[in-house]
Design an enzyme around this catalytic site. Structure first.
Site, PDB file in Angstrom:
ATOM      1  N   CYS A 100       0.804  -1.225   0.000  1.00  0.00           N
ATOM      2  CA  CYS A 100       0.000   0.000   0.000  1.00  0.00           C
ATOM      3  C   CYS A 100       0.840   1.282   0.000  1.00  0.00           C
ATOM      4  O   CYS A 100       0.452   2.259  -0.623  1.00  0.00           O
ATOM      5  CB  CYS A 100      -0.999  -0.004   1.144  1.00  0.00           C
ATOM      6  N   HIS A 144      -2.578   0.134   7.030  1.00  0.00           N
ATOM      7  CA  HIS A 144      -2.816   0.462   5.624  1.00  0.00           C
ATOM      8  C   HIS A 144      -2.388   1.896   5.360  1.00  0.00           C
ATOM      9  O   HIS A 144      -2.341   2.716   6.271  1.00  0.00           O
ATOM     10  CB  HIS A 144      -4.298   0.280   5.297  1.00  0.00           C
ATOM     11  N   ASP A 160      -8.076   5.541  -2.402  1.00  0.00           N
ATOM     12  CA  ASP A 160      -7.253   4.379  -2.085  1.00  0.00           C
ATOM     13  C   ASP A 160      -6.737   3.754  -3.377  1.00  0.00           C
ATOM     14  O   ASP A 160      -7.410   2.927  -3.985  1.00  0.00           O
ATOM     15  CB  ASP A 160      -8.037   3.356  -1.269  1.00  0.00           C
TER      16      ASP A 160
END
Length: 180
Positions: A100, A144, A160
């Site tokens: 991520c 994350h 995202d």
């Protein structure tokens, strides 16, 4: 908050506001702070971001980058190859494999080059509700990183890029690697 490793479970009350708009003013204080890029790094990504400025609508610039993550063969892995001096270029146009932080960092770099104030945000995604006591267990594997972009009149908007490039990451346990 603690500056030492936790040796036991910690329980505390919390409230979540997933639809909260952060700073929805028409103007951002010191937008240049959120457009800064390191000098002399990632020339390919810089050129790609500057080319995005041809699109007048910021939302379309954002969508073009997310489309790149969706349509190109990117993969999510917790064991990516080592990257060098031009790490964003190497991720975007070379390895296309990362976790991520790679996705969010590359996305923010492109957004800033495209003239859209952006930042990387870190926290936790999900957790597991204990059916007996109703408490949510949040583990380090739930950590994350995502991005926020500044949209005039809307404020900081969550994006995202990992979900665009590796949607299985947001559907599966992030502790298990996803094969390309």
């Amino acid at each position: 908050s603690t500056d030492r490793p936790l040796a036991a479970r910690v329980r505390y009350p919390m409230i979540s506001y997933p639809d909260y708009a952060l700073d929805g003013r028409d103007e951002l204080d010191d937008p240049n702070q959120w457009l800064l890029l390191p000098y002399g790094y990632n020339p390919q990504a810089l050129a790609a971001g500057l080319a995005l400025r041809k699109e007048a609508e910021p939302a379309r610039r954002i969508e073009q980058v997310l489309r790149q993550f969706r349509e190109q063969p990117y993969s999510y892995t917790l064991e990516p190859p080592l990257l060098g001096r031009h790490s964003v270029d190497e991720f975007l146009y070379g390895t296309r494999a990362g976790f991520c932080e790679h996705y969010s960092g590359a996305f923010v770099f492109l957004m800033r080059a495209a003239g859209i104030p952006a930042r990387v945000v870190t926290g936790y995604q999900g957790g597991e509700v204990n059916p007996i006591d109703g408490f949510m267990t949040v583990r380090q594997s739930d950590a994350h990183a995502w991005a926020e972009v500044w949209m005039q009149g809307r404020g900081w908007v969550r994006v995202d890029p990992t979900a665009a490039g590796a949607p299985e990451r947001v559907r599966r346990n992030p502790a298990s690697p996803v094969q390309p």
